[in-house]
Structures are given as structure tokens and as C-alpha cells.
Design a protein around this motif. Structure first.
Motif, mmCIF file in Angstrom:
data_model
loop_
_atom_site.group_PDB
_atom_site.id
_atom_site.type_symbol
_atom_site.label_atom_id
_atom_site.label_comp_id
_atom_site.label_asym_id
_atom_site.label_seq_id
_atom_site.Cartn_x
_atom_site.Cartn_y
_atom_site.Cartn_z
ATOM 1 N N PHE A 161 0.853 -1.188 0.000
ATOM 2 C CA PHE A 161 0.000 0.000 0.000
ATOM 3 C C PHE A 161 0.885 1.233 0.000
ATOM 4 O O PHE A 161 1.906 1.286 0.711
ATOM 5 C CB PHE A 161 -0.883 0.036 1.255
ATOM 6 C CG PHE A 161 -2.149 -0.775 1.140
ATOM 7 C CD1 PHE A 161 -3.153 -0.386 0.270
ATOM 8 C CD2 PHE A 161 -2.333 -1.918 1.913
ATOM 9 C CE1 PHE A 161 -4.325 -1.121 0.165
ATOM 10 C CE2 PHE A 161 -3.495 -2.651 1.819
ATOM 11 C CZ PHE A 161 -4.491 -2.258 0.940
ATOM 12 N N ALA A 162 0.482 2.260 -0.765
ATOM 13 C CA ALA A 162 1.281 3.490 -0.808
ATOM 14 C C ALA A 162 0.391 4.719 -0.980
ATOM 15 O O ALA A 162 -0.642 4.664 -1.659
ATOM 16 C CB ALA A 162 2.301 3.423 -1.937
ATOM 17 N N ASN A 163 0.789 5.812 -0.333
ATOM 18 C CA ASN A 163 0.196 7.125 -0.513
ATOM 19 C C ASN A 163 1.230 8.120 0.002
ATOM 20 O O ASN A 163 1.484 8.204 1.204
ATOM 21 C CB ASN A 163 -1.119 7.258 0.267
ATOM 22 C CG ASN A 163 -1.765 8.623 0.093
ATOM 23 O OD1 ASN A 163 -1.137 9.646 0.332
ATOM 24 N ND2 ASN A 163 -3.032 8.633 -0.304
ATOM 25 N N VAL A 222 -3.391 -1.209 -8.287
ATOM 26 C CA VAL A 222 -4.831 -0.939 -8.139
ATOM 27 C C VAL A 222 -5.011 0.226 -7.173
ATOM 28 O O VAL A 222 -4.325 0.310 -6.160
ATOM 29 C CB VAL A 222 -5.560 -2.189 -7.588
ATOM 30 C CG1 VAL A 222 -7.048 -1.911 -7.478
ATOM 31 C CG2 VAL A 222 -5.290 -3.394 -8.446
ATOM 32 N N THR A 223 -5.943 1.125 -7.488
ATOM 33 C CA THR A 223 -6.252 2.241 -6.587
ATOM 34 C C THR A 223 -7.509 1.890 -5.779
ATOM 35 O O THR A 223 -8.545 1.538 -6.352
ATOM 36 C CB THR A 223 -6.484 3.541 -7.368
ATOM 37 O OG1 THR A 223 -5.290 3.863 -8.109
ATOM 38 C CG2 THR A 223 -6.812 4.685 -6.433
ATOM 39 N N THR A 262 -9.270 8.479 2.091
ATOM 40 C CA THR A 262 -8.501 8.878 0.915
ATOM 41 C C THR A 262 -8.314 7.665 0.008
ATOM 42 O O THR A 262 -8.892 6.601 0.255
ATOM 43 C CB THR A 262 -7.137 9.452 1.340
ATOM 44 O OG1 THR A 262 -6.472 9.981 0.197
ATOM 45 C CG2 THR A 262 -6.259 8.383 1.986
ATOM 46 N N GLU A 263 -7.507 7.842 -1.044
ATOM 47 C CA GLU A 263 -7.204 6.728 -1.947
ATOM 48 C C GLU A 263 -5.753 6.299 -1.737
ATOM 49 O O GLU A 263 -4.877 7.114 -1.443
ATOM 50 C CB GLU A 263 -7.414 7.141 -3.404
ATOM 51 C CG GLU A 263 -8.881 7.340 -3.765
ATOM 52 C CD GLU A 263 -9.072 7.636 -5.247
ATOM 53 O OE1 GLU A 263 -8.080 8.064 -5.896
ATOM 54 O OE2 GLU A 263 -10.185 7.439 -5.757
ATOM 55 N N VAL A 264 -5.519 5.001 -1.869
ATOM 56 C CA VAL A 264 -4.164 4.459 -1.785
ATOM 57 C C VAL A 264 -3.950 3.528 -2.972
ATOM 58 O O VAL A 264 -4.903 2.967 -3.525
ATOM 59 C CB VAL A 264 -3.944 3.667 -0.465
ATOM 60 C CG1 VAL A 264 -3.888 4.598 0.729
ATOM 61 C CG2 VAL A 264 -5.015 2.605 -0.272
ATOM 62 N N THR A 265 -2.698 3.386 -3.359
ATOM 63 C CA THR A 265 -2.400 2.407 -4.418
ATOM 64 C C THR A 265 -1.963 1.100 -3.763
ATOM 65 O O THR A 265 -1.388 1.089 -2.677
ATOM 66 C CB THR A 265 -1.271 2.910 -5.336
ATOM 67 O OG1 THR A 265 -0.087 3.121 -4.562
ATOM 68 C CG2 THR A 265 -1.677 4.195 -6.041
#
Length: 440
Positions: A169-171, A205-206, A235-238
Motif C-alpha cells: 500500500f502506498a500514498n 490498483v487504486t 482517501t485513496e491508496v495504491t
């Protein structure tokens, strides 16, 4: 020395102590003679200091110290001999301009007395005793979990509904960069599941964080952030996929049964389910027992009426705390502690009336049972008696452990007493319904 008691009312008394010179003078003189032998005072050789100077320099302090020792020893002895059940400790009454040079010294102490009351174990209102049962749904779910836990991973090319997907997971803005594993059947968001389905290793994937998992606490672990931040995050994470696996359920065979319970303890799927039911309900019994103990405790507190020496206890809290308290603070502290004090008195009364005691042999057996259950959690299912005796001896050599285990054993004795004599009604429920009823 003369000690007398003046009864103020049922809950308050004053003890008066009269001390004469004959009670302490010999002891004071002996101590001062020892001081004289050891004193180093400029202008005098060691041991040659005049007694008058020794008395002038040390006499008052020695007198006060010896009188206080006499007071403490004889007051405690008096309370024991007179069988006075006091709350807190005796409080010395303030005496302004006290003259230590009097031939007779008079002291007064306030006492708060424990109330006299009765406790009826046969409660007027029936108290619910829950019997928690493991239903078919729970047992089947447990069997499924076991099969999944002991199953094997099979590598896959694309993600489907019941897979274990490893990735990151990344943001950047939220400083999230965490490797984790997602079990797709634990995703709450249908959009997230649809976004993952059909994806391959290396795909990105987001996903939206809000409502991502069935259980909210899983988000914190998955993203590698603290719980408070996870709860507020929207929020959104990839998610970059690094591995896709399907967990193939383990077969319900003898090999699995032996891993779980030891050789030949369980031989069929039916016996497995019976064992799961038995073990689960044994664990549930601890929870239902604790609930019963709590409910009986609350009942006795609410229905056993007696007065307390509130004024004395408030003053005692004010004067004996680690830090001095104002009258308002003492009143507040008393209000917080009153319920606990009431139950201590009720519990003490029940223990005394029913002659409940913790014997050493009982405590040793109780500690061995506790040790045996802990060892079983780490796979040691059949420890030798000598080993249990050795560990129990070490445990019971620690006074803090003895106190803790003694309290647990007494709670068990009280629980057994309530089950025998209190007015109870049994209610059979599933664990799911027990949680709903008890915890909402």
C-alpha cells in the motif's frame, strides 16, 4: 497507661489514651544513657558529656518517639482485644499547644466503625446465569478456519474472490508505504474486490480506504499506521500486487486430527466437531461465570443497605493520602471509592459467615491447574507431576503471586457459593446472542 472508649454513635467512637511517666521514663533514660556514651560534642571527651546537656539536646525528641511507639503498639493491641472492626486507621484528634512536659499525657483518636448488617444469599430477584452453547454455525465456521489454517498455498496468476494477495500500500501525502497481505474474502468494499479481480502480479490498483475491510481495525495494520489515524482516514491508496495465492483447505483426515489433539484423540469429523463444541463451551464458561460474578456483586451492592461513617472516612482520605487534599477533593475521592468499599465489606461478611478459607494445599493445586493450562497453550499437553510441582514451588515463593492466586481462588469459592445458594435462572444462548445481550 489507661485506654477508654467513648461511643459517639453506632459508626463513630473516640478512644482516649492516658500515658504517665512510669510508662515511658525507664526506656527514655536507657536511650539517653546510650546517647551519652556515644555523643561527640565539642569541648567534651566521648562519653563524658553531662546528662543535663544530653537531655537538653535529645530528651524531647526521644520522649516523643517513645510515646508514639507506645501509642501505636497499645492502641493496636486494644483494638484487637476489644474486637473493634474499624475502617481505615484511627485518626489522632488535633491538640493545639500540646505540653510534652506534663506528668500525664492524654491523647484522643477518632474511630470509624464498620456497620453491622446481614447479607442474604437467597436473592429476591432471580439473577440470570448464562449457559453459552456452540451452535452448528459456529462449529462449522471453526472447522472451516482450521482447514484454512492448516491448508496449503497454491500460487495463482490472477486474483479471484477467495485469494490471499500480497502487495504494498502506498500514498505519498499520507506517508504510507507498507507491505502487507490482503485476504479478499475480508474486503467489505465490493468496488475494491471488483478492482482486484483479474489483476496479475505487478499490477497497481487504486483503492479507497473508507470501508475497505469488514472490520475497521484491519485498516490500521494493512496501511502500517496507528489506529487513530486509520479511523479518520478517507482517501485513496495504491496497492501494487507482488504475489497471488489461493489457500487450499486441509483435508479432514487423521493426520490433521493428530496435529490438533495428539495421536488418536480424535478419529472422525463427527468427533472433531464434538471436541470443538466441548472446548468452546469450556472457554465460554469462563465468560459466563465472570458475568454471573459481576451481576451478583452489583445485586448485593444495590440491595444490601447499611450506613457508613462518611464524615470519618472523608477526613481519613483527606489526611492519609500521599498528597494533602482539600475537603472538596476528599469528598470527591470518597464518592469514587464508596461503592468499592461497600462491596469489600459485603464480601468480607459473606466470607466470614460461610467460613470460606484458602488453604495452602488448595492454593498449590489451583496454581498447578493454572500452570497446566498455560503449558497446554504452548503444546505441552501432558506435563509430568514433578515438573508442575517444581514450577508451582517457584510461583508460590513469590508473595505477589501468592496474593494474586489467593484472590482468584477466593473468587472461585464465592462463585461456587453463589451457584449453590443464590436465586439463579439459567438462560441458554449462543455466543453471538450472549455478546449482543451483555455488550450490546
Amino acid at each position: 497507661m489507661n485506654i477508654t472508649k467513648e461511643q459517639i454513635d453506632d459508626l463513630n467512637a473516640v478512644v482516649k489514651v492516658a500515658i504517665t511517666k512510669e510508662d515511658y521514663q525507664d526506656k527514655v533514660d536507657t536511650i539517653l544513657k546510650d546517647y551519652k556514651k556515644q555523643a561527640n560534642i565539642p569541648g567534651f571527651r566521648k562519653g563524658q558529656v553531662p546528662m543535663g546537656l544530653i537531655k537538653k539536646q535529645y530528651g524531647k525528641a526521644v520522649l516523643v518517639d517513645e510515646v508514639n511507639k507506645l501509642l501505636q503498639d497499645n492502641l493496636n493491641k486494644y483494638l484487637t482485644e476489644e474486637k473493634l472492626d474499624v475502617l481505615g486507621n484511627p485518626l489522632p484528634k488535633q491538640q493545639d499547644n500540646f505540653d510534652w512536659d506534663q506528668d500525664e499525657l492524654a491523647f484522643e483518636f477518632e474511630l470509624g466503625l464498620a456497620p453491622d448488617f446481614e447479607v442474604s444469599l437467597k436473592t429476591k430477584k432471580a439473577i440470570t446465569q448464562y449457559k453459552i452453547v456452540a451452535d452448528k454455525k459456529m462449529i462449522d465456521e471453526q472447522v472451516e478456519r482450521i482447514q484454512k489454517q492448516y491448508g496449503k498455498l497454491v500460487s495463482k496468476d490472477v486474483v479471484s474472490k477467495n485469494d490471499e494477495v500480497s502487495g504494498t500500500f502506498a500514498n505519498v501525502a499520507e506517508e504510507i508505504d507498507n507491505k502487507t497481505l490482503i485476504e479478499t474474502d475480508k474486503l467489505k468494499s465490493k468496488k475494491a474486490l471488483d478492482a482486484l479481480k483479474g489483476k496479475k502480479v505487478g499490477d497497481v490498483v487504486t483503492l479507497k480506504t473508507k470501508g475497505l475491510f469488514n472490520e475497521d481495525h484491519m485498516l490500521s495494520s494493512a496501511l502500517g499506521i496507528d489506529k487513530q489515524k486509520a479511523e479518520a482516514l478517507d482517501t485513496e491508496v495504491t496497492f501494487t500486487i507482488s504475489e497471488i495465492n489461493e489457500r487450499e483447505a486441509a483435508e479432514l483426515n487423521q493426520e490433521l486430527f493428530d496435529k490438533l489433539f495428539g495421536p488418536d484423540s480424535v478419529k472422525t469429523e463427527k468427533e472433531l466437531k464434538e471436541r470443538i463444541k466441548e472446548d468452546s463451551e469450556k472457554q465460554f464458561e469462563q465468560q459466563s461465570d465472570q458475568k454471573l460474578l459481576n451481576d451478583v456483586t452489583e445485586y448485593f451492592i444495590d440491595n444490601t443497605k447499611f450506613e457508613l461513617p462518611t464524615g470519618f472516612l472523608t477526613k481519613w482520605i483527606q489526611m492519609t493520602g500521599e498528597e494533602p487534599l482539600s475537603e472538596e477533593q476528599a469528598v470527591e475521592e470518597y464518592a469514587k471509592s464508596e461503592k468499592g468499599l461497600r462491596y469489600q465489606l459485603i464480601e468480607g461478611k459473606i466470607i466470614k459467615d460461610n467460613e470460606l478459607q484458602v488453604q495452602f494445599d488448595e492454593l498449590k493445586g489451583f496454581s498447578k491447574g493454572f500452570i497446566r493450562s498455560q503449558m497446554a497453550q504452548f503444546g505441552q499437553l501432558d506435563p509430568k507431576e514433578e515438573e508442575l510441582d517444581s514450577i508451582a514451588a517457584r510461583v508460590l515463593g513469590n508473595q505477589d503471586e501468592v496474593k494474586r492466586l489467593s484472590e482468584q481462588l477466593m473468587s472461585q469459592k464465592l462463585l461456587n457459593l453463589y451457584k449453590e445458594k443464590a436465586n439463579l435462572k439459567t438462560k441458554e444462548v449462543t455466543y453471538e446472542n450472549f455478546v449482543k445481550e451483555v455488550y450490546g
